[in-house]
Design a protein around this motif. Structure first.
Motif, PDB file in Angstrom:
ATOM      1  N   HIS A 251       0.844  -1.192   0.000  1.00  0.00           N
ATOM      2  CA  HIS A 251       0.000   0.000   0.000  1.00  0.00           C
ATOM      3  C   HIS A 251       0.884   1.248   0.000  1.00  0.00           C
ATOM      4  O   HIS A 251       1.213   1.806   1.043  1.00  0.00           O
ATOM      5  N   GLN A 252       1.306   1.682  -1.183  1.00  0.00           N
ATOM      6  CA  GLN A 252       2.142   2.859  -1.333  1.00  0.00           C
ATOM      7  C   GLN A 252       1.408   3.886  -2.195  1.00  0.00           C
ATOM      8  O   GLN A 252       0.913   3.561  -3.268  1.00  0.00           O
ATOM      9  N   ASN A 253       1.358   5.128  -1.707  1.00  0.00           N
ATOM     10  CA  ASN A 253       0.603   6.172  -2.388  1.00  0.00           C
ATOM     11  C   ASN A 253       1.459   7.421  -2.546  1.00  0.00           C
ATOM     12  O   ASN A 253       2.086   7.882  -1.577  1.00  0.00           O
ATOM     13  N   ASP A 254       1.498   7.978  -3.743  1.00  0.00           N
ATOM     14  CA  ASP A 254       2.270   9.176  -4.043  1.00  0.00           C
ATOM     15  C   ASP A 254       1.711  10.359  -3.258  1.00  0.00           C
ATOM     16  O   ASP A 254       0.509  10.645  -3.309  1.00  0.00           O
ATOM     17  N   VAL A 255       2.575  11.079  -2.533  1.00  0.00           N
ATOM     18  CA  VAL A 255       2.107  12.200  -1.715  1.00  0.00           C
ATOM     19  C   VAL A 255       1.609  13.363  -2.563  1.00  0.00           C
ATOM     20  O   VAL A 255       0.883  14.230  -2.076  1.00  0.00           O
TER      21      VAL A 255
ATOM     22  N   ASP B  31      -2.057  18.692  -1.000  1.00  0.00           N
ATOM     23  CA  ASP B  31      -2.057  20.151  -0.890  1.00  0.00           C
ATOM     24  C   ASP B  31      -1.126  20.666   0.195  1.00  0.00           C
ATOM     25  O   ASP B  31      -1.004  21.880   0.379  1.00  0.00           O
ATOM     26  N   THR B  32      -0.491  19.778   0.931  1.00  0.00           N
ATOM     27  CA  THR B  32       0.438  20.186   1.986  1.00  0.00           C
ATOM     28  C   THR B  32       1.834  19.657   1.651  1.00  0.00           C
ATOM     29  O   THR B  32       2.579  20.279   0.906  1.00  0.00           O
ATOM     30  N   LEU B  33       2.167  18.482   2.158  1.00  0.00           N
ATOM     31  CA  LEU B  33       3.490  17.916   1.906  1.00  0.00           C
ATOM     32  C   LEU B  33       3.753  17.737   0.418  1.00  0.00           C
ATOM     33  O   LEU B  33       4.886  17.936  -0.048  1.00  0.00           O
ATOM     34  N   GLY B  34       2.727  17.366  -0.346  1.00  0.00           N
ATOM     35  CA  GLY B  34       2.903  17.124  -1.778  1.00  0.00           C
ATOM     36  C   GLY B  34       3.452  18.309  -2.542  1.00  0.00           C
ATOM     37  O   GLY B  34       4.093  18.134  -3.585  1.00  0.00           O
TER      38      GLY B  34
ATOM     39  N   PHE C 128       6.066   9.168  -0.762  1.00  0.00           N
ATOM     40  CA  PHE C 128       4.956   8.225  -0.752  1.00  0.00           C
ATOM     41  C   PHE C 128       4.630   7.845   0.688  1.00  0.00           C
ATOM     42  O   PHE C 128       5.482   7.886   1.578  1.00  0.00           O
ATOM     43  N   SER C 129       3.376   7.502   0.916  1.00  0.00           N
ATOM     44  CA  SER C 129       2.973   6.941   2.195  1.00  0.00           C
ATOM     45  C   SER C 129       2.941   5.427   2.047  1.00  0.00           C
ATOM     46  O   SER C 129       2.818   4.906   0.931  1.00  0.00           O
ATOM     47  N   PHE C 130       3.049   4.706   3.155  1.00  0.00           N
ATOM     48  CA  PHE C 130       3.011   3.245   3.078  1.00  0.00           C
ATOM     49  C   PHE C 130       2.322   2.674   4.306  1.00  0.00           C
ATOM     50  O   PHE C 130       2.221   3.325   5.359  1.00  0.00           O
TER      51      PHE C 130
END
Length: 341
Positions: A257-261, A269-272, A279-281
């Protein structure tokens, strides 16, 4: 799935504290003027700030306490010939168990460099002269006190070796350990941690001074549960390569479960908007519930990892502390700000 197989990174970053000059030249008439402060060391390549708040909607709360680790850091007081104060903060290896101290004792012995016992501000260790070729040597002292290990390094260059020894001795005499701010109750100094020493700088060293942190970590405690903020620095190309390797290692460990920030609704809208990539995991167990979660991101030379691993606990063991630790990485990532670099 066995969450213990997931890789761990501890590492590196930030904020310098002012170093004070030894003294000005006394006036020939009237009272002696007050000492002038030496220039403060420059901040690291990419200083940052973050915070956690009590937010029921985001399921975050402030931690109970924190502990800061520096695995490698230095303040350069002169480039040529080099004058440098190195430091390491490692609560797992205090005092005479310091790995940095042990490494230097072994190195001096292996090379046949004569060493003598050293004591600085209650810290103990060794002093020796390391030969760096025919034209240079380093007069060096390594001392440890509690979790902090400090090194004083003065290169002779082509100058008089006695002058280097005198400068080394003056720096050692003015060196003091500093442990306040390295642990305590949140927020304390956790968001802009201090250097683990203070120093009286001889007037012959006029700056500019630079601070480098290559590995840094803060461990946040929610009861018995932990969340870790770690940072480390490479050159940008090496940082990009290390980032890719970290993602590959997580995949090999079963983190699917990896998602592009930059596209994840919670962070885009913040860290991205503040990173080059990230990515979050989440690593879930057989019941589909995550026990190991985090965010990895990179900006230039700095790579940061914020994660919580609560171990192989049952659903019945989930409580407020577990939930707070698992929610903290997302809260920290949303608040992240770069202040330099």
């Amino acid at each position: 799935m066995n969450t213990a197989t997931a890789p761990r990174l501890l590492a590196a970053a930030l904020a310098a504290v002012a170093l004070i000059a030894a003294c000005d030249r006394p006036s020939s008439t009237g009272p002696e003027p007050a000492p002038s402060p030496a220039p403060a060391p420059s901040p690291p390549q990419a200083a940052f700030t973050w915070k956690l708040t009590n937010d029921t909607e985001q399921h975050t709360r402030t931690p109970d306490s924190y502990t800061i680790t520096y695995l490698a850091g230095s303040v350069t007081l002169r480039k040529e010939p080099r004058v440098l104060i190195g430091f390491r903060v490692d609560t797992a290896h205090p005092g005479s168990d310091s790995q940095l101290l042990k490494t230097n004792i072994s190195k001096a012995s292996e090379h046949g460099w004569a060493s003598t016992p050293a004591s600085v501000d209650g810290g103990t260790g060794i002093s020796f002269v390391a030969q760096n070729g025919a034209q240079n040597a380093t007069v060096k002292t390594v001392v440890a006190k509690g979790p902090v290990t400090l090194t004083v390094n003065v290169d002779t260059g082509t100058a008089d070796a006695m002058a280097a020894k005198d400068l080394h001795d003056a720096l050692s005499a003015g060196l003091r350990f500093r442990t306040d701010g390295l642990s305590g109750t949140y927020p304390g100094a956790v968001e802009s941690p201090p250097l683990p020493f203070t120093l009286q700088i001889p007037p012959t060293l006029t700056g500019p001074f630079t601070t480098e942190l290559s590995t840094y970590a803060t461990e946040l405690s929610f009861g018995a549960r932990k969340t870790t903020v770690s940072a480390f620095w490479h050159d940008p190309a090496a940082a990009a390569s290390a980032f890719a390797a970290t993602r590959a290692d997580l995949s090999k460990a079963g983190v699917r479960h990896q998602n592009d920030v930059k596209s994840l609704p919670a962070l885009k809208d913040t860290l991205g908007t503040r990173v080059d990539e990230g990515f979050s995991f989440a690593l879930t167990a057989d019941d589909g519930v995550a026990r190991y979660v985090g965010i990895v991101f990179r900006r230039g030379a700095a790579t940061v990892r914020v994660y919580a691993d609560v171990g192989e606990i049952s659903l019945e063991q989930f409580d407020d502390d577990v939930n707070a630790a698992l929610a903290a990485p997302m809260g920290i990532a949303r608040s992240w700000r770069w202040t330099a670099g």
